[in-house]
Design a protein around this motif. Structure first.
Motif, PDB file in Angstrom:
ATOM      1  N   GLN A  20      -8.054  -3.888   5.743  1.00 38.81           N
ATOM      2  CA  GLN A  20      -7.964  -2.641   6.496  1.00 38.81           C
ATOM      3  C   GLN A  20      -9.362  -2.182   6.886  1.00 38.81           C
ATOM      4  N   TYR A  69     -11.223   1.506   7.932  1.00 40.60           N
ATOM      5  CA  TYR A  69     -11.082   2.948   7.945  1.00 40.60           C
ATOM      6  C   TYR A  69     -12.336   3.555   8.574  1.00 40.60           C
ATOM      7  N   TYR A  71      -2.968   7.512  -5.533  1.00 41.35           N
ATOM      8  CA  TYR A  71      -4.283   7.122  -6.052  1.00 41.35           C
ATOM      9  C   TYR A  71      -5.213   8.325  -6.079  1.00 41.35           C
ATOM     10  N   LEU A 126       4.353  -2.342  -2.614  1.00 40.27           N
ATOM     11  CA  LEU A 126       3.844  -3.600  -2.053  1.00 40.27           C
ATOM     12  C   LEU A 126       4.944  -4.397  -1.368  1.00 40.27           C
ATOM     13  N   GLY A 175       2.788  -2.628   1.417  1.00 40.34           N
ATOM     14  CA  GLY A 175       2.002  -1.431   1.125  1.00 40.34           C
ATOM     15  C   GLY A 175       0.551  -1.550   0.727  1.00 40.34           C
ATOM     16  N   TYR A 176      -0.288  -2.387   1.381  1.00 37.48           N
ATOM     17  CA  TYR A 176      -1.710  -2.281   1.097  1.00 37.48           C
ATOM     18  C   TYR A 176      -2.346  -1.140   1.857  1.00 37.48           C
ATOM     19  N   GLU A 177      -1.711  -0.669   2.911  1.00 41.64           N
ATOM     20  CA  GLU A 177      -2.299   0.416   3.683  1.00 41.64           C
ATOM     21  C   GLU A 177      -2.245   1.697   2.880  1.00 41.64           C
ATOM     22  N   GLN A 178      -3.378   2.338   2.745  1.00 38.58           N
ATOM     23  CA  GLN A 178      -3.445   3.590   2.024  1.00 38.58           C
ATOM     24  C   GLN A 178      -3.732   4.722   3.003  1.00 38.58           C
ATOM     25  N   TYR A 179      -3.097   5.846   2.734  1.00 36.67           N
ATOM     26  CA  TYR A 179      -3.229   7.027   3.586  1.00 36.67           C
ATOM     27  C   TYR A 179      -3.888   8.120   2.756  1.00 36.67           C
TER      28      TYR A 179
END
Lengths: 111, 115
Positions: free
Chosen positions: A33, A35, B33, B97, B101-105
Motif C-alpha cells: 500500500q 499512503y 490498531y 484478511l 484486509g491488508y488495507e488499513q484505514y
C-alpha cells in the motif's frame, strides 16, 4: 525480520517537476500500500498493488509493484503544491494483517 | 460516510497523569490498531485487536493498555505518561484478511502533549 527501505527520505522540488519514490525489500509481500499523510492528519490510503508487475495510475501518480513483489515505486508527474506531505509505503504479508512500514518520504513542493 | 473517528484531536496531560484516547469506526471492520507516530516518522504499531482478541507488540511498554468494548469502539490508556510519550496516536481499522484486509484505514489522529 521484514524491512522496507524507502528512499529518498526527504525531497524538496519545484512545482511542475517530476519525482519518483522507491520502496525496496529483500522480502516478498502479498500486497503493498501507499499512503499520503498531511501534517496533523492521519495517513490516507492512495493505492494497493497485489500482483507482480502491476501498474496503477491515480491522476498524476503512477504506482508500480515489482515483478518479484519485493519493491515498489511511486512516480508523480508535474508535482503540485498540494502533493506536499509524508508518503508511506507499507507491505502486508503473513496471516496477521499487520503492515510493515517504510521510513517515509517527506515531500515538499515549492510554488 | 463510513469512517474512523478519534477523540479528542488534541490532548494535553501532565507527567504521570493517566489519559485515555478514544477511537470509533463506522466501517464495521473486525480489526482495530493503535499506532504511535513521532514527527516525520513511520507509525509504530503498539497493539491490535482481531475482534476481541488482543495482540500486543513485544516492544510496547506496559504503560500502554487498550480496551475494545465492542466492534465500533477502541480505547488507548496511558497509565503514567512520560515526556517521551508525546506523539501523534493513530487508530486504524481493516477488514478480516480473508476479506482482503491488508488495507488499513486511519483516523485523523490525536496529538498528545505531556507537560
Amino acid at each position: 525480520t521484514q524491512l522496507l527501505e524507502q528512499s529518498p527520505q526527504f525531497l524538496s522540488i519545484q512545482e511542475g517537476e517530476n519525482l519518483t519514490v522507491y520502496c525496496n525489500s529483500s522480502s516478498v509481500f502479498s500486497s503493498l500500500q501507499w499512503y499520503r499523510q498531511e501534517p496533523g492528519e492521519g495517513p490516507v490510503l492512495l493505492v494497493t498493488v497485489v500482483t507482480g508487475g502491476e501498474v496503477k495510475k491515480l491522476k498524476r501518480l503512477t504506482f508500480q509493484f515489482g515483478d518479484a513483489r519485493k519493491d515498489s515505486s511511486l512516480h508523480i508527474t508535474a508535482a503540485q503544491t498540494g502533493d506536499t506531505g509524508l508518503y508511506l509505503c507499507a507491505g502486508g504479508s503473513g496471516n496477521t494483517g499487520k503492515l510493515i512500514f517504510g521510513q517515509g518520504t517527506t515531500l515538499q513542493v515549492k510554488p | 460516510d463510513a469512517m474512523v473517528i478519534q477523540n479528542p484531536r488534541y490532548q494535553v496531560t501532565q507527567f504521570g497523569k493517566p489519559v485515555t484516547l478514544s477511537c470509533s469506526q463506522t466501517l464495521n471492520h473486525n480489526v482495530m490498531y493503535w499506532y504511535q507516530q513521532k514527527s516525520s516518522q513511520a507509525p509504530k504499531l503498539l497493539f491490535h485487536y482481531y475482534d476481541k482478541d488482543f495482540n500486543n507488540e513485544a516492544d510496547t511498554p506496559d504503560n500502554f493498555q487498550s480496551r475494545r468494548p465492542n466492534t465500533s469502539f477502541c480505547f488507548l490508556d496511558i497509565r503514567s505518561p512520560g515526556l517521551g510519550d508525546a506523539a501523534m496516536y493513530l487508530c486504524a481499522t481493516s477488514r478480516d484478511l480473508l476479506q482482503g484486509g491488508y488495507e488499513q484505514y486511519f483516523g485523523p489522529g490525536t496529538r498528545l502533549t505531556v507537560t
